[in-house]
Write a protein that holds these residues in place. Structure first.
Motif, PDB file in Angstrom:
ATOM      1  N   VAL A  12       0.846  -1.205   0.000  1.00  0.00           N
ATOM      2  CA  VAL A  12       0.000   0.000   0.000  1.00  0.00           C
ATOM      3  C   VAL A  12       0.882   1.256   0.000  1.00  0.00           C
ATOM      4  N   PHE A  13       1.978   1.202   0.737  1.00  0.00           N
ATOM      5  CA  PHE A  13       2.908   2.330   0.796  1.00  0.00           C
ATOM      6  C   PHE A  13       3.595   2.546  -0.547  1.00  0.00           C
ATOM      7  N   THR A  14       4.147   1.491  -1.126  1.00  0.00           N
ATOM      8  CA  THR A  14       4.889   1.651  -2.380  1.00  0.00           C
ATOM      9  C   THR A  14       3.961   2.087  -3.516  1.00  0.00           C
ATOM     10  N   ASP A  15       2.739   1.563  -3.544  1.00  0.00           N
ATOM     11  CA  ASP A  15       1.799   1.974  -4.587  1.00  0.00           C
ATOM     12  C   ASP A  15       1.489   3.461  -4.467  1.00  0.00           C
ATOM     13  N   GLY A 189       5.597   7.667  10.524  1.00  0.00           N
ATOM     14  CA  GLY A 189       7.019   7.294  10.548  1.00  0.00           C
ATOM     15  C   GLY A 189       7.560   6.670   9.287  1.00  0.00           C
ATOM     16  N   GLU A 190       7.022   7.044   8.132  1.00  0.00           N
ATOM     17  CA  GLU A 190       7.507   6.451   6.884  1.00  0.00           C
ATOM     18  C   GLU A 190       8.976   6.773   6.623  1.00  0.00           C
ATOM     19  N   GLY A 191       9.437   7.896   7.152  1.00  0.00           N
ATOM     20  CA  GLY A 191      10.842   8.248   7.003  1.00  0.00           C
ATOM     21  C   GLY A 191      11.773   7.452   7.898  1.00  0.00           C
ATOM     22  N   MET A 192      11.212   6.561   8.720  1.00  0.00           N
ATOM     23  CA  MET A 192      12.030   5.738   9.613  1.00  0.00           C
ATOM     24  C   MET A 192      12.176   4.306   9.113  1.00  0.00           C
ATOM     25  N   PHE A 193      11.508   3.956   8.006  1.00  0.00           N
ATOM     26  CA  PHE A 193      11.516   2.567   7.554  1.00  0.00           C
ATOM     27  C   PHE A 193      12.924   2.052   7.296  1.00  0.00           C
ATOM     28  N   ARG A 194      13.791   2.887   6.729  1.00  0.00           N
ATOM     29  CA  ARG A 194      15.141   2.439   6.385  1.00  0.00           C
ATOM     30  C   ARG A 194      15.989   2.258   7.641  1.00  0.00           C
ATOM     31  N   LYS A 195      15.824   3.160   8.589  1.00  0.00           N
ATOM     32  CA  LYS A 195      16.621   3.114   9.817  1.00  0.00           C
ATOM     33  C   LYS A 195      16.067   2.106  10.812  1.00  0.00           C
ATOM     34  N   GLU A 196      14.734   2.013  10.893  1.00  0.00           N
ATOM     35  CA  GLU A 196      14.077   1.113  11.839  1.00  0.00           C
ATOM     36  C   GLU A 196      12.991   0.332  11.101  1.00  0.00           C
ATOM     37  N   PRO A 197      13.352  -0.771  10.442  1.00  0.00           N
ATOM     38  CA  PRO A 197      12.377  -1.536   9.653  1.00  0.00           C
ATOM     39  C   PRO A 197      11.158  -2.000  10.457  1.00  0.00           C
ATOM     40  N   SER A 198      11.298  -2.117  11.773  1.00  0.00           N
ATOM     41  CA  SER A 198      10.158  -2.540  12.593  1.00  0.00           C
ATOM     42  C   SER A 198       9.002  -1.544  12.507  1.00  0.00           C
ATOM     43  N   MET A 199       9.280  -0.308  12.082  1.00  0.00           N
ATOM     44  CA  MET A 199       8.234   0.701  11.954  1.00  0.00           C
ATOM     45  C   MET A 199       7.194   0.319  10.895  1.00  0.00           C
ATOM     46  N   MET A 200       7.569  -0.586   9.991  1.00  0.00           N
ATOM     47  CA  MET A 200       6.617  -0.975   8.943  1.00  0.00           C
ATOM     48  C   MET A 200       5.385  -1.644   9.530  1.00  0.00           C
ATOM     49  N   LYS A 201       5.573  -2.504  10.521  1.00  0.00           N
ATOM     50  CA  LYS A 201       4.433  -3.181  11.139  1.00  0.00           C
ATOM     51  C   LYS A 201       3.554  -2.189  11.880  1.00  0.00           C
ATOM     52  N   ALA A 202       4.191  -1.224  12.569  1.00  0.00           N
ATOM     53  CA  ALA A 202       3.416  -0.191  13.254  1.00  0.00           C
ATOM     54  C   ALA A 202       2.632   0.639  12.248  1.00  0.00           C
ATOM     55  N   TRP A 203       3.222   0.898  11.079  1.00  0.00           N
ATOM     56  CA  TRP A 203       2.543   1.670  10.028  1.00  0.00           C
ATOM     57  C   TRP A 203       1.300   0.930   9.536  1.00  0.00           C
ATOM     58  N   GLU A 204       1.429  -0.381   9.381  1.00  0.00           N
ATOM     59  CA  GLU A 204       0.284  -1.165   8.900  1.00  0.00           C
ATOM     60  C   GLU A 204      -0.845  -1.188   9.921  1.00  0.00           C
ATOM     61  N   LYS A 205      -0.490  -1.050  11.203  1.00  0.00           N
ATOM     62  CA  LYS A 205      -1.511  -1.032  12.257  1.00  0.00           C
ATOM     63  C   LYS A 205      -2.134   0.347  12.394  1.00  0.00           C
ATOM     64  N   ASN A 206      -1.299   1.376  12.478  1.00  0.00           N
ATOM     65  CA  ASN A 206      -1.764   2.760  12.613  1.00  0.00           C
ATOM     66  C   ASN A 206      -1.083   3.604  11.557  1.00  0.00           C
TER      67      ASN A 206
END
Length: 463
Positions: A12-15, A189-206
């Motif tokens: 959803v993010f990449t699209d 926190g999309e700008g944190m995905f590269r530094k903290e990949p765990s943020m991706m799961k949090a993004w999918e939740k909220n």
């Protein structure tokens, strides 16, 4: 085969990003295969960049959008360094240096950092104030505010208040009070995905929808606390349109006295915002997007806004009054400890045993939850004064004659930071001393017959 980081990005993010960026998307997507960048920012309350580079003999690449910021190699030699523990610099992601740099602080300003933990932007704002005015740093999370407090204290900030309140609870106490406000808003926190990949799961939740609602509640409070003529930074570490241009459109529609104005700061890779993405007014273009495929950083969004009206020429007298005279125990300590600066008794407050020094002309805080009220000097116990580590960090050699200064390579520096007892010359008179490194304060110690009892805060202990 294990997926690369960019292959782990939510679809959803990449699209969404491909739709936004068009021909630039490939460069953006491929940036997730590149290294992250580590940065440090000099604490000019203690040292200039030139002085630090001369002291250490280092050659560091400057961050183009922050005159006090530099890239470094990310090694532990910077976080496991006595100069870091002395508060000479703050380790901060380079893009995150931009919001505080973009706020045009003037000496004497009263500033609110509304979502301040862990303190990177607060310490930068404090350095720009040069000990004048007042900085109120707030974070709704008491647990996160502990790191905020530690960083403010370690940096030697004297003129700060640390609160842990919901922003809406600040409004009744501070209506149109602040000259400047910084809102580095909670975001997806999309700008944190590269530094903290765990943020991706949090993004999918909220994701963006959740945070855009929260951000609008926060800016509502901020605008109500901004003086006429005052300026406010709104920033996030996300790329989401809803949370960035969308929030600016919300502000401009609901607050006709607020305007997005040009950011005077320049630097490589600072790109215009996109009002066309939200069918918003052209002034949104004054905001800046920091994209990871255009610069050496993880990315950020920053807008500078101003409220219509004239800033009052004179400061309203609030004056939360303290004492009529210095406590005898504190006065005796200043004399015995060689502290040469003077204190206005009316700005001293005693809360239980804790003695603190309020910023000048501070408004009463009422029932607001707080972690620190002013410069925490120490405790009065059984007719004696016990100084705090925060007190020491705010002092320079010109303000305290009882000073034991150690060279960087002196093994006693690490022993002191580990809270161990030190041996000192026997001819050194008994009493309280600041222990410093290269002319910069670390903390207190008490000398008795050639032995220094370590008073370094245990919570700051070298690990």
């Amino acid at each position: 085969m294990r997926k690369t980081l960019k292959e782990q990005l939510p679809a959803v993010f990449t699209d969404r990003m491909e739709t936004l960026l068009g021909s630039e998307y490939s460069a953006f997507y491929n940036s997730y295969d590149e290294k992250t960048y580590a940065g440090l920012r000099m604490n000019t309350l203690k040292i200039t960049a030139e002085e630090y580079l001369k002291l250490t003999g280092q050659e560091l690449e400057p961050v183009s959008w922050c005159p006090t910021g530099f890239y470094y190699n990310g090694s532990r030699e910077y976080s496991k360094n006595p100069l870091y523990h002395a508060g000479l610099y703050y380790i901060q992601e380079p893009s995150a240096m931009f919001p505080a740099q973009a706020l045009p602080v003037e000496e004497g300003d009263y500033i609110l950092d509304m979502c301040a933990a862990p303190g990177g932007k607060s310490t930068a704002l404090a350095a720009k104030l040069h000990g004048t005015g007042c900085l109120i740093s707030n974070d709704i999370s008491a647990s996160r505010a502990k790191a905020l407090l530690k960083n403010i204290e370690a940096s030697g900030v004297r003129n700060s208040i640390v609160l842990t309140e919901d922003p809406k609870n600040l409004v009744p106490v501070f209506p149109e009070y602040f000259d400047k406000i910084l809102i580095d808003a909670p975001c997806s926190g999309e700008g944190m995905f590269r530094k903290e990949p765990s943020m991706m799961k949090a993004w999918e939740k909220n994701g963006p929808d959740f945070f855009s609602k929260l951000q609008r509640e926060i800016v509502d409070s901020g605008i109500r606390m901004l003086k006429p003529g005052g300026k406010m930074i709104y920033s996030t570490c996300t790329f989401s349109v809803e949370e960035n241009e969308g929030t600016l459109k919300y502000i401009l529609e609901h607050y006709p006295d607020m305007h997005v104005i040009p950011i005077g700061q320049t630097g490589d890779g600072l790109m215009e915002a996109h009002p066309e993405w939200v069918d918003g007014p052209e002034e949104i273009r004054h905001a800046r997007r920091l994209w990871p495929h255009h610069l050496k950083g993880e990315g950020h969004f920053t807008a500078l806004l101003q409220k219509d009206g004239e800033k009052p020429e004179t400061l309203e007298e609030y004056g939360e009054k303290g004492m009529k005279a210095l406590p005898e125990e504190f006065e005796q300590f200043l004399k015995d400890g060689g502290v040469t600066i003077s204190f206005d008794p009316s700005r001293l407050i005693l809360q239980g045993d804790h003695l603190s020094y309020l910023p000048e002309n501070m408004r009463p805080l009422g029932k607001l939850r707080r972690m620190r009220t002013g410069w925490y000097l120490g405790d009065i116990k059984k007719k004696r004064f016990e100084p705090s580590g925060f007190f020491a960090r705010g002092l320079s050699p010109s303000e305290c004659t009882n000073w034991i200064d150690l060279e960087l390579d002196d093994p006693r520096v690490i022993k002191y930071l580990k809270c161990e007892t030190l041996e000192v010359p026997e001819e050194l008179p008994n009493g309280w001393y600041i222990v410093g490194v290269c002319g910069h304060s670390l903390g207190w110690g008490k000398v008795t017959k050639g032995t220094l009892k370590n008073k370094y805060p245990s919570g700051w202990r070298w690990q």
